[in-house]
Write a protein that holds these residues in place. Structure first.
Motif, short mmCIF file in Angstrom:
data_model
loop_
_atom_site.label_atom_id
_atom_site.label_comp_id
_atom_site.label_asym_id
_atom_site.label_seq_id
_atom_site.Cartn_x
_atom_site.Cartn_y
_atom_site.Cartn_z
N TYR A 131 34.62 1.26 -33.00
CA TYR A 131 33.05 1.59 -33.22
C TYR A 131 32.78 2.93 -33.68
CZ TYR A 131 32.82 -2.59 -30.38
OH TYR A 131 32.87 -3.92 -29.94
N GLU A 132 31.46 3.12 -34.21
CA GLU A 132 30.88 4.50 -34.63
C GLU A 132 29.34 4.06 -34.33
OE1 GLU A 132 34.73 5.09 -36.10
OE2 GLU A 132 33.29 3.92 -37.26
N PHE A 133 28.75 5.23 -33.95
CA PHE A 133 27.40 5.06 -33.81
C PHE A 133 26.36 6.18 -33.88
CE2 PHE A 133 29.14 6.38 -29.54
CZ PHE A 133 28.37 7.19 -29.07
N VAL A 134 25.34 6.08 -34.47
CA VAL A 134 24.38 7.12 -34.66
C VAL A 134 23.20 6.87 -33.34
CG1 VAL A 134 22.59 8.04 -36.41
CG2 VAL A 134 24.91 7.11 -37.13
N LEU A 135 22.87 8.01 -32.92
CA LEU A 135 21.84 8.22 -32.08
C LEU A 135 20.57 8.92 -32.37
CD1 LEU A 135 20.62 7.52 -28.88
CD2 LEU A 135 21.77 9.48 -28.26
N LEU A 136 19.63 8.47 -32.46
CA LEU A 136 18.33 9.42 -32.75
C LEU A 136 17.33 9.83 -31.50
CD1 LEU A 136 17.25 7.77 -36.00
CD2 LEU A 136 18.60 9.86 -36.02
N PHE A 137 17.21 10.65 -31.38
CA PHE A 137 16.29 11.06 -30.06
C PHE A 137 15.50 12.24 -30.34
CE2 PHE A 137 20.35 13.49 -29.30
CZ PHE A 137 19.92 14.86 -28.82
N VAL A 185 24.76 10.85 -19.74
CA VAL A 185 25.33 9.50 -19.48
C VAL A 185 25.64 9.40 -18.13
CG1 VAL A 185 27.25 8.13 -20.35
CG2 VAL A 185 25.79 9.31 -21.95
N ARG A 186 26.59 10.51 -17.76
CA ARG A 186 27.24 10.40 -16.39
C ARG A 186 25.96 10.22 -15.55
NH1 ARG A 186 30.53 14.60 -18.58
NH2 ARG A 186 32.73 14.14 -18.19
N ASN A 187 24.93 11.01 -15.45
CA ASN A 187 23.77 10.84 -14.52
C ASN A 187 23.21 9.48 -14.49
OD1 ASN A 187 24.22 13.43 -13.98
ND2 ASN A 187 22.38 14.06 -15.00
N TYR A 188 23.16 8.95 -15.60
CA TYR A 188 22.39 7.23 -15.68
C TYR A 188 23.50 6.50 -15.00
CZ TYR A 188 20.62 2.89 -17.25
OH TYR A 188 20.24 1.56 -17.22
N VAL A 189 24.54 6.48 -15.49
CA VAL A 189 25.76 5.42 -14.56
C VAL A 189 25.69 5.88 -13.32
CG1 VAL A 189 28.26 5.26 -14.48
CG2 VAL A 189 26.94 5.56 -16.68
N ALA A 190 25.57 7.04 -12.52
CA ALA A 190 25.65 7.18 -11.27
C ALA A 190 24.26 6.89 -10.68
CB ALA A 190 25.75 8.85 -11.04
N LEU A 219 22.90 5.10 -23.20
CA LEU A 219 22.37 6.23 -24.48
C LEU A 219 21.10 5.63 -24.83
CD1 LEU A 219 25.40 6.02 -26.67
CD2 LEU A 219 24.76 8.07 -25.51
N THR A 220 20.54 4.67 -24.37
CA THR A 220 19.25 4.09 -24.67
C THR A 220 18.45 4.47 -23.60
OG1 THR A 220 20.08 1.98 -25.83
CG2 THR A 220 17.87 1.91 -25.06
N ASN A 221 18.91 4.62 -22.29
CA ASN A 221 17.68 4.84 -21.24
C ASN A 221 18.04 6.26 -20.63
OD1 ASN A 221 16.57 2.27 -20.79
ND2 ASN A 221 18.61 1.61 -20.80
N MET A 222 18.93 7.38 -20.95
CA MET A 222 19.37 8.49 -20.27
C MET A 222 18.20 9.40 -20.05
SD MET A 222 21.81 10.16 -23.05
CE MET A 222 21.50 10.54 -24.70
N PHE A 223 17.43 9.52 -21.10
CA PHE A 223 15.98 10.12 -20.87
C PHE A 223 15.10 9.85 -19.94
CE2 PHE A 223 17.74 11.28 -25.24
CZ PHE A 223 18.36 12.40 -24.94
N GLU A 224 15.22 8.69 -19.83
CA GLU A 224 13.97 8.03 -18.63
C GLU A 224 14.28 8.60 -17.49
OE1 GLU A 224 11.49 6.20 -20.17
OE2 GLU A 224 12.54 6.54 -21.99
N GLY A 273 10.16 18.83 -21.40
CA GLY A 273 9.03 18.25 -21.97
C GLY A 273 9.22 16.63 -22.29
N GLN A 274 8.80 16.07 -23.06
CA GLN A 274 8.92 14.73 -23.31
C GLN A 274 10.08 14.53 -24.33
OE1 GLN A 274 5.23 12.58 -23.59
NE2 GLN A 274 6.19 11.03 -25.25
N MET A 275 11.00 13.61 -23.65
CA MET A 275 12.42 13.37 -24.56
C MET A 275 12.53 11.68 -24.55
SD MET A 275 14.99 16.45 -23.76
CE MET A 275 15.83 15.69 -25.28
N ALA A 276 13.00 11.42 -25.46
CA ALA A 276 13.25 9.77 -25.56
C ALA A 276 14.32 9.38 -26.75
CB ALA A 276 12.03 8.96 -26.02
N SER A 277 15.09 8.33 -26.17
CA SER A 277 16.09 7.84 -27.42
C SER A 277 14.97 6.71 -28.23
CB SER A 277 17.00 7.23 -26.62
OG SER A 277 18.03 7.90 -25.82
N ARG A 278 15.38 7.09 -29.63
CA ARG A 278 14.46 6.42 -30.59
C ARG A 278 15.23 5.38 -31.24
NH1 ARG A 278 8.85 7.04 -30.04
NH2 ARG A 278 8.38 9.32 -29.35
#
Length: 288
Positions: free
Chosen positions: A8-14, A51-56, A212-217, A225-230
């Protein structure tokens, strides 16, 4: 869950609005940036931390989703527990016995710690070292689509730190840095062959996309400030070796500003173009 047999490869925009996505402690906590182009940077370590924080948070730091690199963890103690859990109280002196014990301890750690299965770890410290393992999930630095502007703000606090200063001043002053708006792009890779070595499974893969989708929530702070995965685009190959070079797949996703005559201040100021023609044995999925 079975181990992966696809690359797999992936592109994340945030994005970030009025915040500091990744301060540089060597530069007074200024937002990290490429000094030649002015493009903003976010380190791979910063993204892995989220990512670690979300999984934990989701799994309560319980096996098989415990987190090896976390606040308050003493890594050498974790190594000792890994050995003891496999029946080894003291590291053998014989080279072959030592290697066998370390391999068993490593298997225990990979089985119980999500971030070791995913990102790998350097575990060669302490009196009972385990060794090193390279993880199947790797991330590159995220880079902003356009150059960023780092704003410096003066802030005040009405509470005084020292009692002896109470009669001298009514408030104390400090500074913080923000980016008015920045859209960042990160590239990631998942190796099926390394997944076989650490036991990274299809379930772990799905948890990675979710993180990756929810880590900024769940990573809010006044500084960020305000960060979000887009957007999250995932390229799935039809084999473990892969069917196309990663850089050619990344080139199929182009992000550009709709109006170059004015600065971007929202995600809607950008256009995303995806070329899906001729992908062949590579499947492209937009997860977010």
């Amino acid at each position: 869950m079975s181990a992966l047999n696809h690359r797999y490869e992936f592109v994340l925009l945030f994005d970030v609005q009025d915040g500091n996505p990744n301060g540089d402690p060597d530069a007074g906590n200024l937002p990290r940036a490429d000094p030649e182009t002015g493009h903003g940077l976010v380190t791979d370590v910063c993204l892995k931390r989220k990512v670690r924080n979300y999984v934990a948070l989701k799994h309560g730091e319980q096996p098989p989703y415990d987190v090896y690199v976390r606040e308050g963890a003493i890594l050498n103690v974790v190594h000792e527990k890994a050995y003891k859990s496999t029946g080894v109280e003291k590291l053998p002196k014989a080279r072959t016995d030592k290697q066998a014990a370390a391999k068993t301890a490593l298997e225990f750690l990979c089985k119980n710690f999500y971030d070791i299965r995913s990102f790998g770890a350097v575990m060669s410290t302490g009196d009972m070292p385990v060794g090193n393992v390279r993880g199947p999930v790797q991330l590159a630095f995220a880079r902003s689509v356009d150059p960023i502007v780092a704003l410096e703000h003066c802030i005040t606090r009405v509470a005084i730190t020292k009692e002896e200063d109470a009669d001298k001043k009514e408030h104390e002053m400090g500074r913080k840095y923000t980016v008015p708006y920045g859209l960042y792009r990160a590239h990631g890779f998942v190796s099926a062959h390394l997944a076989q070595q650490t036991g990274f499974s299809e379930g772990d893969r799905d948890l990675l996309w979710e993180s990756l989708t929810n880590m900024f929530e769940h990573d809010r702070s006044a500084a960020r400030g305000q960060m979000a995965s887009r957007a999250l685009f995932v390229f799935e190959h039809d084999s473990a070796l892969g069917n196309a070079p990663a850089h050619k797949l990344f080139d199929r996703i182009q992000v550009s500003r709709k109006d170059a005559t004015k600065p971007a201040r929202a995600f809607e100021d950008y256009a995303i173009q995806v070329d899906e023609e001729g992908l062949g044995q590579v499947c492209l999925q937009r997860v977010l």
